[in-house]
Design a protein around this motif. Structure first.
Motif, mmCIF file in Angstrom:
data_model
loop_
_atom_site.group_PDB
_atom_site.id
_atom_site.type_symbol
_atom_site.label_atom_id
_atom_site.label_comp_id
_atom_site.label_asym_id
_atom_site.label_seq_id
_atom_site.Cartn_x
_atom_site.Cartn_y
_atom_site.Cartn_z
ATOM 1 N N MET A 66 0.829 -1.206 0.000
ATOM 2 C CA MET A 66 0.000 0.000 0.000
ATOM 3 C C MET A 66 0.864 1.258 0.000
ATOM 4 S SD MET A 66 -3.339 -0.740 2.347
ATOM 5 C CE MET A 66 -4.638 -1.814 1.741
ATOM 6 N N ILE A 67 1.958 1.217 0.740
ATOM 7 C CA ILE A 67 2.875 2.359 0.730
ATOM 8 C C ILE A 67 3.439 2.573 -0.671
ATOM 9 C CG2 ILE A 67 5.102 3.192 1.572
ATOM 10 C CD1 ILE A 67 4.477 1.865 4.239
ATOM 11 N N LEU A 68 3.798 1.481 -1.341
ATOM 12 C CA LEU A 68 4.322 1.592 -2.706
ATOM 13 C C LEU A 68 3.257 2.141 -3.651
ATOM 14 C CD1 LEU A 68 6.386 -1.730 -2.989
ATOM 15 C CD2 LEU A 68 7.248 0.606 -2.678
ATOM 16 N N LEU A 69 2.012 1.691 -3.474
ATOM 17 C CA LEU A 69 0.921 2.209 -4.302
ATOM 18 C C LEU A 69 0.761 3.715 -4.122
ATOM 19 C CD1 LEU A 69 -1.901 -0.486 -3.960
ATOM 20 C CD2 LEU A 69 -0.699 0.157 -6.052
ATOM 21 N N MET A 70 0.810 4.139 -2.882
ATOM 22 C CA MET A 70 0.614 5.562 -2.605
ATOM 23 C C MET A 70 1.786 6.394 -3.112
ATOM 24 S SD MET A 70 -1.131 5.495 1.204
ATOM 25 C CE MET A 70 -1.588 7.226 1.109
ATOM 26 N N LEU A 71 2.979 5.823 -3.105
ATOM 27 C CA LEU A 71 4.162 6.569 -3.533
ATOM 28 C C LEU A 71 4.293 6.638 -5.046
ATOM 29 C CD1 LEU A 71 6.873 5.347 -0.973
ATOM 30 C CD2 LEU A 71 5.734 7.577 -1.069
ATOM 31 N N TYR A 72 3.967 5.532 -5.723
ATOM 32 C CA TYR A 72 4.258 5.451 -7.152
ATOM 33 C C TYR A 72 3.033 5.463 -8.048
ATOM 34 C CZ TYR A 72 8.864 4.266 -5.399
ATOM 35 O OH TYR A 72 10.060 4.297 -4.747
ATOM 36 N N ARG A 73 1.831 5.413 -7.472
ATOM 37 C CA ARG A 73 0.641 5.444 -8.317
ATOM 38 C C ARG A 73 -0.296 6.578 -7.924
ATOM 39 N NH1 ARG A 73 -1.267 -0.845 -9.235
ATOM 40 N NH2 ARG A 73 0.784 -1.728 -9.694
ATOM 41 N N ASP A 74 0.201 7.493 -7.176
ATOM 42 C CA ASP A 74 -0.587 8.671 -6.788
ATOM 43 C C ASP A 74 -1.908 8.302 -6.121
ATOM 44 O OD1 ASP A 74 1.367 10.367 -7.843
ATOM 45 O OD2 ASP A 74 0.488 10.191 -9.854
ATOM 46 N N ALA A 75 -1.814 7.389 -5.188
ATOM 47 C CA ALA A 75 -2.977 6.998 -4.368
ATOM 48 C C ALA A 75 -4.218 6.699 -5.206
ATOM 49 C CB ALA A 75 -3.294 8.082 -3.352
ATOM 50 N N PRO A 76 -4.195 5.622 -6.022
ATOM 51 C CA PRO A 76 -5.344 5.284 -6.859
ATOM 52 C C PRO A 76 -6.582 4.985 -6.031
ATOM 53 C CG PRO A 76 -3.878 3.407 -6.652
ATOM 54 C CD PRO A 76 -3.185 4.566 -6.015
ATOM 55 N N ASN A 77 -7.721 5.324 -6.650
ATOM 56 C CA ASN A 77 -9.012 5.064 -6.025
ATOM 57 C C ASN A 77 -9.106 5.620 -4.606
ATOM 58 O OD1 ASN A 77 -10.210 3.760 -8.185
ATOM 59 N ND2 ASN A 77 -9.350 1.790 -7.610
ATOM 60 N N GLY A 78 -8.437 6.727 -4.384
ATOM 61 C CA GLY A 78 -8.594 7.401 -3.104
ATOM 62 C C GLY A 78 -7.908 6.757 -1.936
ATOM 63 N N LEU A 79 -6.816 6.042 -2.162
ATOM 64 C CA LEU A 79 -6.076 5.467 -1.037
ATOM 65 C C LEU A 79 -5.602 6.588 -0.117
ATOM 66 C CD1 LEU A 79 -3.857 2.656 -2.640
ATOM 67 C CD2 LEU A 79 -5.746 2.355 -1.053
ATOM 68 N N THR A 80 -5.830 6.393 1.180
ATOM 69 C CA THR A 80 -5.465 7.419 2.155
ATOM 70 C C THR A 80 -4.690 6.795 3.305
ATOM 71 O OG1 THR A 80 -7.454 7.123 3.491
ATOM 72 C CG2 THR A 80 -7.611 8.636 1.597
ATOM 73 N N GLY A 81 -4.392 7.623 4.288
ATOM 74 C CA GLY A 81 -3.698 7.114 5.466
ATOM 75 C C GLY A 81 -4.504 6.080 6.224
ATOM 76 N N TRP A 82 -5.844 6.160 6.106
ATOM 77 C CA TRP A 82 -6.678 5.158 6.761
ATOM 78 C C TRP A 82 -6.430 3.768 6.190
ATOM 79 C CZ3 TRP A 82 -8.753 6.207 11.179
ATOM 80 C CH2 TRP A 82 -9.113 7.510 11.496
ATOM 81 N N ASP A 83 -6.085 3.707 4.912
ATOM 82 C CA ASP A 83 -5.793 2.406 4.306
ATOM 83 C C ASP A 83 -4.508 1.813 4.861
ATOM 84 O OD1 ASP A 83 -7.986 2.220 2.315
ATOM 85 O OD2 ASP A 83 -7.050 4.049 1.561
ATOM 86 N N LEU A 84 -3.593 2.670 5.254
ATOM 87 C CA LEU A 84 -2.375 2.182 5.902
ATOM 88 C C LEU A 84 -2.669 1.652 7.298
ATOM 89 C CD1 LEU A 84 0.156 5.007 4.931
ATOM 90 C CD2 LEU A 84 -0.287 2.851 3.745
ATOM 91 N N ALA A 85 -3.729 2.194 7.909
ATOM 92 C CA ALA A 85 -4.070 1.760 9.272
ATOM 93 C C ALA A 85 -4.621 0.338 9.297
ATOM 94 C CB ALA A 85 -5.089 2.726 9.879
#
Length: 218
Positions: A66-85
């Motif tokens: 998920m961290i890689l998704l947020m870093l390299y795919r610009d948080a697709p489909n609204g990935l947020t910090g809650w998804d990391l939780a």
């Protein structure tokens, strides 16, 4: 002859004192009873350790992805910090499960070290083991069941849904049924645990306490 059979034979005898072969048999039966109990407790611990490690490793893998998704795919489909939780919660639940069992086991092992090798001490040690099983271990296992059978699977499903770049609402029915299954599994596990404590552990403890009282009165 197991411990219960031996106690029945002893209580049916007329002899006022316990000595010789009877005492030897009772000591042996107590040791065998403790060995069986420790075997089950060891197997129980390792099963929980393995399940905790598998869940924690799986959730750590999801967290990295998920961290890689947020870093390299610009948080697709609204990935947020809650998804990391989500994976963090699942991993913490798994670690707490294993740690709770480990701490409880170590504390009980230290308590049992104070008992000696006399027959009274052996009876007291067995009673202490059963008391631990009926109280501290019982509560710890209820916590473990709730974490490993409840929180971890749900967190895993939610994390998988987000990792596949799908809104959680897309798997709403799956999440609902998984949650229902987990809650039912937790309820069944707790019921079985309570039943075993009530029908097996506590009666056995009372028999040993009666035996100790009889021995002290001789």
């Amino acid at each position: 002859m197991n411990l219960d059979e031996l106690m029945s034979v002893w209580q049916s005898q007329d002899a006022a004192a316990l000595h010789g072969l009877n005492e030897t048999q009772l000591r042996l039966a107590l040791r065998q009873d403790e060995a069986k109990r420790e075997t089950w407790r060891r197997a129980e611990r390792w099963i929980i350790y393995v399940m905790s490690a598998v869940f924690a490793a799986g959730m750590a893998l999801f967290l990295v992805n998920m961290i890689l998704l947020m870093l390299y795919r610009d948080a697709p489909n609204g990935l947020t910090g809650w998804d990391l939780a989500l994976p963090v919660v699942g991993a913490c639940a798994a670690v707490i499960s294993g740690r709770a069992i480990q701490v409880g086991h170590r504390a009980q092992a230290l308590r049992e070290q104070r008992f000696g090798e006399s027959l009274r001490e052996q009876l007291n040690r067995s009673i202490a083991q059963l008391d631990y099983q009926a109280t501290t271990l019982h509560r710890t296992l209820m916590l473990v069941i709730g974490l490993l059978a409840g929180i971890c699977p749900i967190a895993l499903n939610l994390a998988l849904s987000r990792l596949n770049e799908k809104p959680i609402s897309d798997d709403g029915y799956m999440t609902f049924w998984l949650s229902l299954i987990c809650v039912s599994g937790v309820a069944l596990g707790v019921w079985q645990l309570r039943r075993g404590t009530r029908e097996v552990v506590l009666p056995h403890k009372r028999r040993l306490e009666a035996q100790l009282k009889e021995l002290d009165g001789q």
